[in-house]
Scaffold this active site. Structure first.
Site, short mmCIF file in Angstrom:
data_model
loop_
_atom_site.label_atom_id
_atom_site.label_comp_id
_atom_site.label_asym_id
_atom_site.label_seq_id
_atom_site.Cartn_x
_atom_site.Cartn_y
_atom_site.Cartn_z
N LYS A 1 46.73 41.75 39.26
CA LYS A 1 45.30 41.60 39.62
C LYS A 1 44.55 42.94 39.61
O LYS A 1 43.44 43.03 39.10
CB LYS A 1 45.21 40.96 41.00
CG LYS A 1 43.81 40.57 41.41
CD LYS A 1 43.46 39.22 40.83
CE LYS A 1 42.09 38.75 41.22
NZ LYS A 1 41.88 37.36 40.77
N ARG B 1 40.03 16.95 45.31
CA ARG B 1 40.63 17.85 44.31
C ARG B 1 40.91 17.12 43.00
O ARG B 1 40.65 17.64 41.93
CB ARG B 1 41.94 18.41 44.85
CG ARG B 1 41.78 19.54 45.82
CD ARG B 1 43.12 20.25 46.01
NE ARG B 1 42.96 21.52 46.69
CZ ARG B 1 42.77 21.65 47.99
NH1 ARG B 1 42.70 20.60 48.76
NH2 ARG B 1 42.61 22.85 48.53
N CYS C 1 71.30 46.65 44.18
CA CYS C 1 71.85 45.60 45.03
C CYS C 1 72.78 44.68 44.23
O CYS C 1 73.84 45.10 43.78
CB CYS C 1 70.71 44.87 45.72
SG CYS C 1 71.22 43.99 47.18
N GLY D 1 34.57 33.93 37.98
CA GLY D 1 35.54 34.76 38.69
C GLY D 1 36.00 35.92 37.82
O GLY D 1 35.64 36.01 36.64
N HIS E 1 67.04 49.08 48.12
CA HIS E 1 65.92 48.66 47.27
C HIS E 1 64.87 49.78 47.14
O HIS E 1 64.07 49.96 48.05
CB HIS E 1 65.26 47.41 47.84
CG HIS E 1 66.11 46.19 47.69
ND1 HIS E 1 66.07 45.39 46.57
CD2 HIS E 1 67.04 45.66 48.50
CE1 HIS E 1 66.94 44.41 46.70
NE2 HIS E 1 67.55 44.54 47.86
N GLY F 1 69.59 40.04 43.85
CA GLY F 1 69.58 38.59 43.76
C GLY F 1 70.35 38.02 44.93
O GLY F 1 71.11 38.73 45.57
N LYS G 1 46.80 32.45 58.84
CA LYS G 1 47.62 31.62 57.94
C LYS G 1 49.01 32.20 57.89
O LYS G 1 49.13 33.37 57.55
CB LYS G 1 47.01 31.61 56.54
CG LYS G 1 47.93 30.90 55.52
CD LYS G 1 47.37 30.95 54.11
CE LYS G 1 48.34 30.25 53.16
NZ LYS G 1 47.84 30.15 51.79
N GLU H 1 62.34 49.73 45.25
CA GLU H 1 61.05 49.18 44.83
C GLU H 1 60.15 48.77 46.00
O GLU H 1 58.97 48.53 45.80
CB GLU H 1 61.27 47.98 43.89
CG GLU H 1 61.89 46.73 44.52
CD GLU H 1 63.42 46.74 44.59
OE1 GLU H 1 64.01 47.84 44.63
OE2 GLU H 1 64.02 45.65 44.62
#
Ligand code: XMP
Length: 526
Positions: free
Chosen positions: A382, A300, A77, A228, A171, A50, A518, A173
């Protein structure tokens, strides 16, 4: 289950992710979680990293009951600082932040059957790890020994001498710690004795049982589908659980992909047996979009609000029909295909004073319609949803579909949305996607589409001067859709697509390829 208590590190959710990859079920909750409010007992607890310092005023701390649970603990951590703070408070504010690769020297204690050496068991004596921290330990807390050091951190790994408590400064992970998954496995499987039995078929059985219990013998559920992956998988799961008491609604807003409503109807009803109503509201949507030229956000809003209106009207019809039939109860539930990343976004720890935000824009729907929310995918990532979809017999094509925005082709027509502009954008998009599939590139690309630019260019076709519109192709690769790179097609491919679009789509005389990443671009053009 392994409980991950989140202190707000950008990597926290990856801990859960890695454990699930080991088939160990794991859930993440904010560090402020009261343990007495948990309905299950974890086999072990991981305290995440954190952005705070344990000495800071108002720094977050876990429910001290964690230390009375009698289960193994791993602090990563900030989690290490937290364990040390609890055991003697010897934490030094870091003089400089340490960020990046480091090499870890493992210290073995030949603890035999004891737990001290278990964390690094089977790993090399010198390990590459990823560091990202401010504070570090200045002394060992009471009853702890050192199990790893780096040149910069004398207490990069510590273990309690009696209890299975560990703290590590790096870390495990992140993928920059190549052996991190093995370390997490050592903790979860060897130390905590968590079972490696988290599989999709088990999930399906559990979830179907849970849905049946929740909804009851007569309960009815309604939900929107879009064609979808997420909404289709959620719908199929509901259909397996409660059959026709699940009502799927597809709103045709007039800006879906070419022949989309028809294709979705065919797949969902014929192949998947889902009780589906298709509402053709395309004229209503296109009527409202008429004249809206320069304001993408307005497009939108119109589409979002109209969708809610149409869905509610349809839901009322379905509810009235259901109430009229003797075998059915009332519609009480709204299905949402919420995934775990959205849940994480809403529950992850944002700081001592931050209120936990509620996710999703369905609030209005729920209140107006007096519905309760059912979210069968809320524990899944996902790729797990795709696996689940395959398991449920959903066609591969659909399982691997690129995402498609709610406002659809309307935000890919840069300018006024008219029926003819929709036709051009759709036809060009369809050719582009057909060619991508034919070239075997579809899965390699994260999202691809054709956009219609609101300008005209001069061309020459069949000896005649033409003055027609320009199609911009966009294809990107990304893992999280937050950043993305344009896809490096070869020239022959682009030539083929361009030739087909100009020849086959009336109203287009030029094709360009968008080579903006992007950031600074976004994936969509509006
Ligand atoms: P951007 O354009 O923000 O897109 O880089 C990131 C991802 O989000 C999708 N997107 C939307 N999805 N409603 C949606 O449901 C929207 O208004 C919307 N805008 C962008 C986009 O397709 C991409 O996958």
């Amino acid at each position: 289950t392994i409980l991950v208590l989140d202190f707000g590190s950008q990597y926290s959710h990856l801990i859960t992710r890695r454990l699930r990859e080991l088939n160990v079920y794991s859930e993440m909750l904010p560090c402020t979680q009261k343990l007495s409010e948990l309905s299950w007992k974890p086999k072990g607890v991981i305290l995440s990293g954190g952005p705070y310092s344990v000495y800071e005023k108002g720094a977050p701390h876990v429910d001290p009951a964690v230390f009375d649970l009698n289960v193994p603990l791993l602090g990563i951590c900030y989690g290490l600082q937290e364990i040390a703070w609890h055991h003697g408070k010897n934490v030094l504010a870091g003089e400089k932040r340490e960020y990046g690769h480091a090499y870890l020297d493992i210290q073995r204690h030949n603890s035999g059957a004891g737990h001290i050496d278990e964390l690094f068991k089977g790993l090399e004596d010198n390990l590459e790890v990823w560091m990202s921290h401010g504070d570090k330990l200045s002394h060992l807390p009471d009853s702890f020994v050192t199990i790893a050091t780096t040149s910069n951190a004398p207490f990069a790994g510590i273990a309690h001498t009696e209890k299975p408590y560990y703290g590590i400064q790096f870390h495990p992970e992140v993928t920059h710690t190549p052996r991190g998954t093995q370390l997490l496995k050592n903790f979860a499987v060897n130390v905590c004795r968590a079972e490696q039995n988290w599989t999709m078929s088990k999930f399906v059985d559990q979830e179907i049982t849970r849905i049946r219990k929740l909804v009851g013998e007569k309960g009815q559920v309604i939900g929107a589908v879009s064609g979808g992956v997420d909404s289709t998988v959620a719908a199929k799961l509901m259909q397996e659980a409660i059959g026709d008491r699940f009502h799927a609604v597809l709103v045709d807003n007039g800006v879906l992909r070419l022949n989309e409503a028809q294709i979705v109807k065919e797949t969902l009803t014929k192949h998947l047996g889902i009780n589906l109503t298709v509402v053709d509201a395309s004229e209503r949507f296109l009527g409202l979009l008429k004249g809206v030229k320069d304001d993408p956000e307005r497009k939108r809003k119109i589409i979002g609000n109209t969708f809610i209106e149409v869905f509610q009207e349809e839901a009322k019809k379905i509810a009235d029909a259901a109430a009229g039939s003797s075998k059915a109860g009332e519609i009480e539930w709204l299905l949402q295909g919420t995934l775990y990343p959205d849940v994480i976004e809403s529950i992850s720890f944002k700081g001592p004073s931050a209120t936990i935000k509620t996710h999703h824009n369905v609030g209005g729907l729920l209140e107006n319609m007096h519905l309760k929310l059912i979210e069968p995918l809320r524990e899944l990532f996902k790729d797990e949803v795709r696996e689940l979809g395959t398991q449920l017999g959903i066609p591969e094509d659909l399982v691997w579909r690129h995402p498609f925005p709610g406002p659809g082709i309307a935000i890919r027509i840069l300018g006024e949305v008219t029926p003819d502009q929709v036709r051009i954008a759709r036809e060009a998009d369809n050719i582009f996607i057909e060619e991508i599939k034919a070239a075997g590139l579809y899965r390699d690309i994260s999202q691809a589409f054709a956009a219609l630019l609101p300008v005209k260019a001069v061309g020459v076709m069949g000896d005649k001067r033409v003055h027609d519109q320009v199609i911009a192709l966009r294809a990107v690769q990304t893992t999280d859709f937050m950043t993305a790179d344009w896809y490096p097609f070869d020239g022959q491919f682009l030539k083929r697509v361009s030739r087909r679009i100009v020849n086959e789509v009336k109203g287009v005389c030029r094709v360009v390829y968008d080579i903006t990443s992007k950031p600074p671009g976004t994936i969509e053009m509006e």
